[in-house]
Design an enzyme around this catalytic site. Sequence first.
Site, mmCIF file in Angstrom:
data_model
loop_
_atom_site.group_PDB
_atom_site.id
_atom_site.type_symbol
_atom_site.label_atom_id
_atom_site.label_comp_id
_atom_site.label_asym_id
_atom_site.label_seq_id
_atom_site.Cartn_x
_atom_site.Cartn_y
_atom_site.Cartn_z
ATOM 1 N N GLY C 32 17.579 41.632 45.600
ATOM 2 C CA GLY C 32 18.596 40.606 45.834
ATOM 3 C C GLY C 32 18.571 39.473 44.836
ATOM 4 O O GLY C 32 19.481 38.660 44.805
ATOM 5 N N CYS C 244 44.365 62.437 57.500
ATOM 6 C CA CYS C 244 43.268 63.277 57.983
ATOM 7 C C CYS C 244 42.881 62.952 59.414
ATOM 8 O O CYS C 244 42.058 63.635 60.011
ATOM 9 C CB CYS C 244 42.051 63.160 57.068
ATOM 10 N N CYS C 266 43.156 56.898 54.394
ATOM 11 C CA CYS C 266 41.789 56.636 53.924
ATOM 12 C C CYS C 266 41.812 56.061 52.517
ATOM 13 O O CYS C 266 42.532 56.553 51.649
ATOM 14 C CB CYS C 266 40.978 57.938 53.852
#
Lengths: 262, 362, 281
Positions: C32, C244, C266
Amino acid sequence: MTALTGDDRLLCVRDLGLDYGNGRGVRDVNFDLWPGEVLGIVGESGSGKTTLLKLLGGQLAPQSGSIRYRMADGTMIDLNTMSEARRRHLGRTELAFVHQNPRDGLRLAVTAGGNVGERLMANGARHYGRIRAAALDWLERVEIETGRIDDRPTTFSGGMQQRLQIARNLVSGPRLVLMDEPTGGLDVSVQARLLDLLRGLVADLGLTVVIVTHDLGVARLLAHRLMVMQGGRVIESGLTDQVLDDPREPYTQLLVSSVLAA
Amino acid sequence: MYVAVKGGEKAIDAAHEWLAEERRGNPEVPELSVGQIAEQLGLAVDRVMAEASLYDRELASLALKQAQGDVIEAVFLLRAYRTTLPRFGASLSVDTGAMHIDRRISATFKDLPGGQVLGPTYDYTHRLLDFTLAAEGKAPAAPTAVPRDETMPRVLDLLADEGLMEREEAPADESGPVPDLTREPLTYPAGRALRLQGLARGDEGFLLSLGYSTQRGYGRNHPFAGEIRQGTVSVEVEVPELGFAIDIGDVMLTECQSVNQFKGDAVRPAQFTRGYGLVFGRGERKAMAMALVDRALRAEELGEAVQGPAQDEEFVLSHTDNVEASGFVQHLKLPHYVDFQAELQLVRSLRAARVAKKEAAE
Amino acid sequence: MSGVEGYNFAYLDEQTKRMIRRALLKAVAVPGYQVPFASREMPLPYGWGTGGIQVTAAVLGADDTLKVIDQGADDTTNAVSIRRFFAKTAGVATTTRTAEATVIQTRHRIPEQPLTEGQILVYQVPTPEPLRWLEPREAETRVLHALGDYGVMQVELYEDIAIHGKIKRAYDYPVEVAQRYMTSPSPIPKFDNPKLSNSPALQLFGAGREKRIYAIPPHTPVRSLDFEDYPFDVDHPGQPCALCGDRASYLDEIVTDDKGSRMFVCSDTDHCAERRGEIPQ
Ligand SMILES: Nc1ncnc2c1ncn2[C@@H]1O[C@H](COP(=O)(O)OP(=O)(O)O)[C@@H](O)[C@H]1O
Ligand SMILES: [Mg+2]
């Protein structure tokens, strides 16, 4: 007031000095501060009051001398040799600094609630409801209508801003509060109300305070002890009544008789 | 019906082909050669070399041709090429005092050793469109003269000899590694050496505006154009195996040194200080702007109040690079469907919450 | 081995790659933390993935299989451009299949299909500093990170709740990595934030213009900032994908006419195609 013994001093300042490079600043400052005490620093404009307060608050680094501070666990540490990390931590937990101009001590783009809650969050508070409750409680204590909690300080009057700054500082229960002319720049009636409030808070919470002021009336009302500064030095100190009613130094006599425009 | 955006590859190919056609323009008009650009669009070539930090007229001309004359696009092309080049070492500092001068002017002294030399300048041209150029007329030959056989001391050195101008302190160890902001990450405070590097390759327009802002009160510093000189200097490299420096060629440079007031403080007496600008080629406007900004950035060092963006090192250095700026501004045209979708949902839910609250209240 | 005359494998010279790998090692060692690196000028513009491209170039080997997505899709123009760049300069195999890829470079999404051990996800990052909007100065934000002094960000979230009733960040939602550094997950929708945590894959982040690299090593806990009584949550339009039928994937909204008609599909094109049976499993 509890008996003042040498062992439980909160602050122990020795031979403190800072020269801005032009011969001005402060020098040879020595004093002790005990828990629950309110110490007033008075003197005319330019005498070094703000400089001294900034040294105590760590905003300026001294060139000589030491500032030793007793931590909550009883150990004495030197504020200057402390790491930046610890100093910043101390600055948001145990120390509080109230600026003369509230705009220097507030986040103007953040709501009143956010301003008061900041120290709590910086210290790890993660419960919104409790942070908000604390903010509401403190707004009430400094006599700001709780309905204003989500307003920005820019919409507040000068007196309200100053009270908000005080709430923002006191919310974390600091052990030492430094104030620079907290009533300066306010109308007389607003000053009186703020002074009243400060007196109440100091008494209720048993705060330890160093307060800088050029207003001897403020000093008399709030301070237990006084230090008089001139040209960067402390020239006289003692109990407030004693210094104001029976000043030893000629300069202090002038100051008290308001011959000098403080 | 929704068709998935397939065919991206084909579209990109077609776009590139169209671009190539656009670049060439009408094929009945003769094609521009790289040599023509190098010779006849010299100032554009200079600017590309300066901001790309790569002194190569031919490649800069090629970049300009490839970019259809878009200077920042050309700088980008040349920079992207430059990064792939190995770095053999650093030259010795060039000596602009020993410059082979084309132009040398001072605004601070009427006459001085070496004289004022105007050189090829637009300064006193009247900006009237010259239609004979459109008629492809032949340029008249300029008169020539033998250069005055005088040394040309730098004006600021003359002041320094009298103690009136600060002396630049040479780094303690000149043989030490030169910091290179194209090879090491820039961190703040960067210091003057890296600052000057950043400014030398910085965007001319940005520096021009920043320099200008200091003249209009955003960080005032009272400049005089102490000296501007333009000409060629030789570049020398020390080869360890040989034990002495060898000359590897000449570069054309423009140098500007400004003379600025300094009030003095507790330790330093009143004195003049300098701002420094140096660019590849004939980049006089840029060199002057750079000198203004360099001096402005010394505010803190000289104990002056910081009042304008030109005096703020982090602000100036992090926004002066036009390749960075151009990329990031233009990245906004990349798809952001995903983030925008997330924002759409958020705004809808905030609005719905508001409506629900209102209805509940009624 | 290189695909282009005059350039090294994967474009960057080996010395530059070593410099980037050193930064990557440091980044993995301090999860990080933003490691400064000497970002190079790339032949693609700053802000268009130069950080991600440099990281990918530094980790790519000849036998890697590369997938590049932008907004979750393999066929958006910038994804196509970057995939071609590596196909050309490194000659590596490319794929659109998440499962087949060993290195995935992404802008703004994490694939729907869970990543696995050994995969590397490379994020393109525009603004690596999560505190940048609160404190513009790099010199100061570095101190705040060093001291873990993150109160300002929590105040920001407090303000959202006080004024809007909820945390008003839809993407680039700040996280805390390994209980230490506050980190920007890059502008992925907050929908993807949970996938950052304890992923078996190595997650590398490259910011070219800002010259920073950081990492979330495999199996590292990542916490999205929140309040105990206002916990982090994700938004979903509440509809299935129109193509889908997936109810759990992140959806793009498509405007289908000028009368306000919308459909949701999507954003991860590979995921959607696989569910529709367009790709043999
Ligand atoms: N940053 C500075 N640089 C130089 N001199 C300063 C600086 N700040 C304050 N001074 C000078 O130091 C002296 C003490 O200032 P200060 O502590 O602000 O006084 P006070 O608060 O008592 O009015 C004054 O003479 C002031 O002019
Ligand atoms: Mg003062």
